[in-house]
Write a protein that holds these residues in place. Sequence first.
Motif, PDB file in Angstrom:
ATOM      1  N   PRO A 180      57.485   7.785   6.976  1.00 16.22           N
ATOM      2  CA  PRO A 180      57.550   9.259   6.463  1.00 16.22           C
ATOM      3  C   PRO A 180      59.003   9.958   6.055  1.00 16.22           C
ATOM      4  O   PRO A 180      60.062   9.032   6.373  1.00 16.22           O
ATOM      5  N   VAL A 181      58.982  10.667   5.231  1.00 16.08           N
ATOM      6  CA  VAL A 181      60.104  11.365   4.750  1.00 16.08           C
ATOM      7  C   VAL A 181      60.465  12.360   5.633  1.00 16.08           C
ATOM      8  O   VAL A 181      59.807  13.308   6.121  1.00 16.08           O
ATOM      9  N   ASN A 182      61.861  12.568   6.067  1.00 18.89           N
ATOM     10  CA  ASN A 182      62.398  13.592   6.958  1.00 18.89           C
ATOM     11  C   ASN A 182      62.904  14.875   5.836  1.00 18.89           C
ATOM     12  O   ASN A 182      63.672  14.647   5.002  1.00 18.89           O
ATOM     13  N   LYS A 183      61.956  15.690   6.121  1.00 16.47           N
ATOM     14  CA  LYS A 183      62.018  16.707   5.197  1.00 16.47           C
ATOM     15  C   LYS A 183      63.466  17.706   5.423  1.00 16.47           C
ATOM     16  O   LYS A 183      63.612  18.495   4.303  1.00 16.47           O
ATOM     17  N   HIS A 184      63.887  17.393   6.384  1.00 15.92           N
ATOM     18  CA  HIS A 184      65.105  18.266   6.789  1.00 15.92           C
ATOM     19  C   HIS A 184      66.300  17.911   5.700  1.00 15.92           C
ATOM     20  O   HIS A 184      67.277  18.715   5.315  1.00 15.92           O
ATOM     21  N   ASN A 185      66.295  16.486   5.328  1.00 16.26           N
ATOM     22  CA  ASN A 185      67.629  16.125   4.356  1.00 16.26           C
ATOM     23  C   ASN A 185      66.945  15.230   3.409  1.00 16.26           C
ATOM     24  O   ASN A 185      67.866  14.611   2.719  1.00 16.26           O
ATOM     25  N   PHE A 186      65.379  14.996   3.273  1.00 19.55           N
ATOM     26  CA  PHE A 186      64.811  14.061   2.341  1.00 19.55           C
ATOM     27  C   PHE A 186      65.455  12.725   2.495  1.00 19.55           C
ATOM     28  O   PHE A 186      65.998  11.994   1.522  1.00 19.55           O
ATOM     29  N   SER A 187      65.714  12.208   3.788  1.00 15.70           N
ATOM     30  CA  SER A 187      66.056  10.804   3.977  1.00 15.70           C
ATOM     31  C   SER A 187      64.701  10.038   4.404  1.00 15.70           C
ATOM     32  O   SER A 187      63.676  10.619   4.783  1.00 15.70           O
ATOM     33  N   VAL A 188      64.628   8.674   4.621  1.00 13.74           N
ATOM     34  CA  VAL A 188      63.686   7.974   5.075  1.00 13.74           C
ATOM     35  C   VAL A 188      64.263   6.960   5.928  1.00 13.74           C
ATOM     36  O   VAL A 188      65.153   6.248   5.552  1.00 13.74           O
ATOM     37  N   ARG A 189      63.706   6.812   7.259  1.00 17.34           N
ATOM     38  CA  ARG A 189      63.907   5.597   8.094  1.00 17.34           C
ATOM     39  C   ARG A 189      63.046   4.654   7.946  1.00 17.34           C
ATOM     40  O   ARG A 189      61.863   4.742   8.100  1.00 17.34           O
ATOM     41  N   THR A 190      63.594   3.303   7.762  1.00 16.00           N
ATOM     42  CA  THR A 190      62.563   2.222   7.644  1.00 16.00           C
ATOM     43  C   THR A 190      63.017   1.124   8.526  1.00 16.00           C
ATOM     44  O   THR A 190      64.023   1.620   9.544  1.00 16.00           O
ATOM     45  N   PRO A 191      62.298   0.278   9.116  1.00 25.02           N
ATOM     46  CA  PRO A 191      62.907  -0.805  10.413  1.00 25.02           C
ATOM     47  C   PRO A 191      64.184  -1.304  10.162  1.00 25.02           C
ATOM     48  O   PRO A 191      64.958  -1.601  11.114  1.00 25.02           O
ATOM     49  N   LYS A 192      64.773  -1.402   8.717  1.00 22.76           N
ATOM     50  CA  LYS A 192      66.300  -1.880   8.928  1.00 22.76           C
ATOM     51  C   LYS A 192      67.420  -0.732   8.489  1.00 22.76           C
ATOM     52  O   LYS A 192      68.410  -1.311   9.012  1.00 22.76           O
ATOM     53  N   THR A 193      67.036   0.178   7.940  1.00 18.44           N
ATOM     54  CA  THR A 193      68.077   1.173   7.568  1.00 18.44           C
ATOM     55  C   THR A 193      67.344   2.669   7.623  1.00 18.44           C
ATOM     56  O   THR A 193      66.162   3.030   7.577  1.00 18.44           O
ATOM     57  N   THR A 194      68.346   3.594   7.198  1.00 13.57           N
ATOM     58  CA  THR A 194      68.019   4.903   6.755  1.00 13.57           C
ATOM     59  C   THR A 194      68.397   5.265   5.289  1.00 13.57           C
ATOM     60  O   THR A 194      69.680   4.787   4.912  1.00 13.57           O
ATOM     61  N   LEU A 195      67.347   5.535   4.526  1.00 17.69           N
ATOM     62  CA  LEU A 195      67.741   5.712   3.077  1.00 17.69           C
ATOM     63  C   LEU A 195      68.021   7.094   2.755  1.00 17.69           C
ATOM     64  O   LEU A 195      67.368   8.130   3.246  1.00 17.69           O
TER      65      LEU A 195
END
Length: 329
Positions: free
Chosen positions: A60-75
Amino acid sequence: MLAKKNIAIIMGGYSSEYKISLKSGMVVHEYLNSDKFNSYPIHIYKDKWVYVDDNGNEHPVNKHNFSVRTPKTTLFFDCVFNAIHGTPGEDGIMQAYFELLQIPQTSCDYYQAALTFNKRDLLSVLTPYGIKSAVSYYLNHGDTVNEEEIVEKVGLPCFVKANKAGSSFGISKVYKKEELLPAIEKAYAEDDEIIIETFLDGTEVSVGVIKYKGETKVLPITEIVTENDFFDYEAKYEGKSKEITPARITPKQQENVVAVAKRAYDILKMKGFSRSEYIFVGDEPYMLEMNTTPGLTTESILPEQARIAGISLSELFENAISEALNENK
């Protein structure tokens, strides 16, 4: 060596064009130079915004800052490549969102996107600058339909179009007055505003204009020859047309349409890709519409125009990102 930039490629959208957009977005993902960019397909739908990884997993995309959390990192993303045809990627909604977040994106600004997505408003703005368009009649949902008045103004045959829709969804060519009401209902299925236009009998061309290395560049012109009655969805996407680049037009027509297309792009203070459609009446090009996130598949018109201009898909996409990041200034 410079660190690779993270590029979010947004695709999908909320309109009838979402399948075409997914194809465009994946072509960008495939051809973007992987030595310079990490590219991430982001699917935008009404019910979810997700990054789809190479294994088909959705994050899922975090719409607050358009970031994406994956199992390894936050993009986080350096730039957004916009490949959404129709709403919300072509009508200004995503552009305004990214402007608020101060994330560069490859298409035009939100005002230009909203204006060009609205055929009626676009042509009204360009008319005072001498850019010609067909005689037209407007309807909003709920308006009384006066068939006599429509025919008197635009004549027959005429085109009935959804005002804010792409890929020829909701468009009909009407030959008889009795066909007007069904055509209007078809257009209302796509939008609550309609534009009815006089039929212009002439060669139809498609003109790509881009910002390339900091300059407005008009790409080789494409002539549209359709097997169908007009350049409808089937003609565009199901092989029922020939798209001939360069177009078989006279030097005078070429000179006129290049000048008009460049002028329209610059008047509107456009950025990124645009592809406008024109019909010639004699030597004069009449504008039909302007698309600001045109198709980017390998079969699409603008990539073919770029190829003939000596610009590969990889270069075309990289240039769009460089423009968005102001690297070409």
